[in-house]
Motif scaffolding. Structure first.
Motif, PDB file in Angstrom:
ATOM      1  N   THR A 207       0.797  -1.217   0.000  1.00 47.04           N
ATOM      2  CA  THR A 207       0.000   0.000   0.000  1.00 47.04           C
ATOM      3  C   THR A 207       0.834   1.275   0.000  1.00 47.04           C
ATOM      4  N   GLU A 208       2.166   1.162   0.057  1.00 50.73           N
ATOM      5  CA  GLU A 208       3.006   2.353   0.077  1.00 50.73           C
ATOM      6  C   GLU A 208       2.992   3.061  -1.275  1.00 50.73           C
ATOM      7  N   LYS A 209       2.815   4.375  -1.257  1.00 52.08           N
ATOM      8  CA  LYS A 209       2.897   5.221  -2.458  1.00 52.08           C
ATOM      9  C   LYS A 209       1.948   4.754  -3.562  1.00 52.08           C
ATOM     10  N   VAL A 210       0.788   4.224  -3.157  1.00 55.85           N
ATOM     11  CA  VAL A 210      -0.252   3.796  -4.091  1.00 55.85           C
ATOM     12  C   VAL A 210      -1.458   4.705  -3.919  1.00 55.85           C
ATOM     13  N   LEU A 211      -1.996   5.228  -5.024  1.00 59.59           N
ATOM     14  CA  LEU A 211      -3.198   6.041  -5.016  1.00 59.59           C
ATOM     15  C   LEU A 211      -4.252   5.380  -5.894  1.00 59.59           C
ATOM     16  N   VAL A 212      -5.490   5.416  -5.436  1.00 51.48           N
ATOM     17  CA  VAL A 212      -6.619   4.852  -6.179  1.00 51.48           C
ATOM     18  C   VAL A 212      -7.585   5.977  -6.485  1.00 51.48           C
ATOM     19  N   ASN A 213      -8.019   6.057  -7.746  1.00 50.68           N
ATOM     20  CA  ASN A 213      -8.931   7.126  -8.140  1.00 50.68           C
ATOM     21  C   ASN A 213     -10.058   6.578  -8.997  1.00 50.68           C
ATOM     22  N   SER A 214     -11.105   7.388  -9.136  1.00 50.07           N
ATOM     23  CA  SER A 214     -12.222   7.002 -10.004  1.00 50.07           C
ATOM     24  C   SER A 214     -12.038   7.526 -11.424  1.00 50.07           C
ATOM     25  N   ALA A 215     -11.255   8.608 -11.589  1.00 46.87           N
ATOM     26  CA  ALA A 215     -11.080   9.262 -12.897  1.00 46.87           C
ATOM     27  C   ALA A 215     -12.417   9.491 -13.595  1.00 46.87           C
ATOM     28  N   ALA A 216     -13.488   9.638 -12.813  1.00 46.41           N
ATOM     29  CA  ALA A 216     -14.817   9.785 -13.405  1.00 46.41           C
ATOM     30  C   ALA A 216     -14.877  11.033 -14.278  1.00 46.41           C
ATOM     31  N   ASP A 217     -15.531  10.901 -15.439  1.00 47.80           N
ATOM     32  CA  ASP A 217     -15.568  12.007 -16.394  1.00 47.80           C
ATOM     33  C   ASP A 217     -16.896  11.969 -17.134  1.00 47.80           C
ATOM     34  N   TRP A 218     -16.906  12.424 -18.407  1.00 49.48           N
ATOM     35  CA  TRP A 218     -18.125  12.474 -19.196  1.00 49.48           C
ATOM     36  C   TRP A 218     -18.473  11.140 -19.846  1.00 49.48           C
ATOM     37  N   GLY A 219     -17.596  10.160 -19.711  1.00 48.11           N
ATOM     38  CA  GLY A 219     -17.859   8.838 -20.278  1.00 48.11           C
ATOM     39  C   GLY A 219     -18.418   7.889 -19.236  1.00 48.11           C
ATOM     40  N   ARG A 220     -18.462   6.612 -19.570  1.00 53.28           N
ATOM     41  CA  ARG A 220     -18.968   5.608 -18.628  1.00 53.28           C
ATOM     42  C   ARG A 220     -17.962   5.467 -17.499  1.00 53.28           C
ATOM     43  N   SER A 221     -18.338   5.929 -16.342  1.00 52.34           N
ATOM     44  CA  SER A 221     -17.436   5.953 -15.195  1.00 52.34           C
ATOM     45  C   SER A 221     -18.279   6.075 -13.933  1.00 52.34           C
ATOM     46  N   ASP A 222     -17.628   5.952 -12.773  1.00 51.50           N
ATOM     47  CA  ASP A 222     -18.370   5.879 -11.504  1.00 51.50           C
ATOM     48  C   ASP A 222     -17.612   6.655 -10.438  1.00 51.50           C
ATOM     49  N   PRO A 223     -18.139   7.787  -9.965  1.00 59.99           N
ATOM     50  CA  PRO A 223     -17.432   8.575  -8.959  1.00 59.99           C
ATOM     51  C   PRO A 223     -17.380   7.932  -7.584  1.00 59.99           C
ATOM     52  N   LEU A 224     -18.031   6.794  -7.402  1.00 61.33           N
ATOM     53  CA  LEU A 224     -18.003   6.090  -6.116  1.00 61.33           C
ATOM     54  C   LEU A 224     -17.043   4.907  -6.120  1.00 61.33           C
ATOM     55  N   LYS A 225     -16.237   4.771  -7.156  1.00 61.63           N
ATOM     56  CA  LYS A 225     -15.327   3.629  -7.233  1.00 61.63           C
ATOM     57  C   LYS A 225     -14.277   3.639  -6.119  1.00 61.63           C
ATOM     58  N   THR A 226     -13.897   4.797  -5.626  1.00 63.89           N
ATOM     59  CA  THR A 226     -12.933   4.816  -4.523  1.00 63.89           C
ATOM     60  C   THR A 226     -13.524   4.121  -3.293  1.00 63.89           C
TER      61      THR A 226
END
Length: 282
Positions: A207-226
């Motif tokens: 888990t060191e120096k690891v970031l997780v994001n949703s990258a949610a945008d105008w396409g098929r994506s999910d802002p709750l993925k984090t």
């Protein structure tokens, strides 16, 4: 569970998304400047967009108790458009703004000479302004793109610990981590990474120096993925401290290198330049 989404394009999302994100535990985010789906025709359209990321979008986020920061750049896809490249000359006046916590997204899309030039120039801008850099690794030929990215980073004045390599996957994670850069993963409904694949990477690489994001945008994506990754981590046997490290402390540590993170939300103003998020009568 407290969550900092280190890469999400809220300009493309609604206020309902802000509410849902807050309810899921999101309290801070970074919005990188990116391609809007339709080619821009002049640098002026970038400047209006940058101003929105510095003004209107933080105002919207604050209405829902979320701290909004941004990264600004000429994105890799539009680095190939000669109508857009004058943005590079204008970036310095934006990179001094308080809520800009990195230069980004920069990197590669099609790995062209124009993208080489834009990446090197913007890594130098990051070094000149004491900012970290958010680097977009290409969606095609990912390993070759990562190696080309790392070559440019090594030739730059920006140390690897101030670089976040985003959109990584199983083919690129080892070389990215061996480089000394931070490792970013975008979790999507159909493409890029999903929760189960992310759990497997965390089990293998830690888990060191690891970031997780949703990258949610105008396409098929999910802002709750984090949040879904956090829940999946707990279900897979990771502790609450591991979740907090990945979803909060790591993004705070990376973007904190800018010296500009403001995570405390003051009472939001009702209006921004005379406008509110309300429509019609209350």
């Amino acid at each position: 569970m407290r969550i900092f989404d280190p890469h999400i394009h809220m300009t493309s999302r609604t206020t309902d998304d802000y509410q849902a994100m807050y309810d899921a535990g999101v309290r801070a985010l970074v919005e990188p400047s990116f391609w809007l789906g339709q080619p821009r025709t002049s640098p002026a359209s970038f400047f209006d967009y940058f101003d929105a990321l510095l003004g209107w979008e933080p105002f919207r986020a604050a209405q829902y108790g979320i701290a909004h920061h941004c990264t600004l750049a000429l994105n890799p896809k539009e680095a190939n458009n000669p109508r857009c490249t004058p943005v590079l000359d204008a970036l310095p006046r934006y990179l001094v703004k308080d809520s800009v916590v990195a230069v980004g997204e920069i990197g590669y899309d099609s790995m062209t000479p124009a993208e080489d030039t834009a990446l090197a120039a913007q890594l130098q801008l990051a070094a000149d302004h004491g900012l970290p850099a958010l680097v977009h690794t290409p969606h095609r030929d990912k390993l070759a793109g990562l190696h080309r990215t790392l070559d440019v980073i090594r030739e730059s004045h920006l140390p690897p610990e101030r670089v976040l390599l985003d959109h990584l996957n199983e083919t690129t994670v080892k070389d990215a981590r061996d480089s000394g850069c931070w490792a970013g993963f975008s979790i999507y409904p159909d493409t890029k990474m999903d929760e189960d694949r992310m759990i497997a990477i965390l089990k293998t690489h830690g888990t060191e120096k690891v970031l997780v994001n949703s990258a949610a945008d105008w396409g098929r994506s999910d802002p709750l993925k984090t949040r879904k990754v956090g829940d999946a981590m707990l279900a897979a046997g990771f502790g609450e401290d591991d979740v907090d490290q990945v979803l909060w402390r790591n993004p705070v540590a990376f973007y904190g290198q800018s010296g500009r993170l403001q995570l405390d939300i003051a009472a939001p103003e009702p209006l921004h330049e005379g406008n509110s998020i309300l429509r019609g009568g209350e």
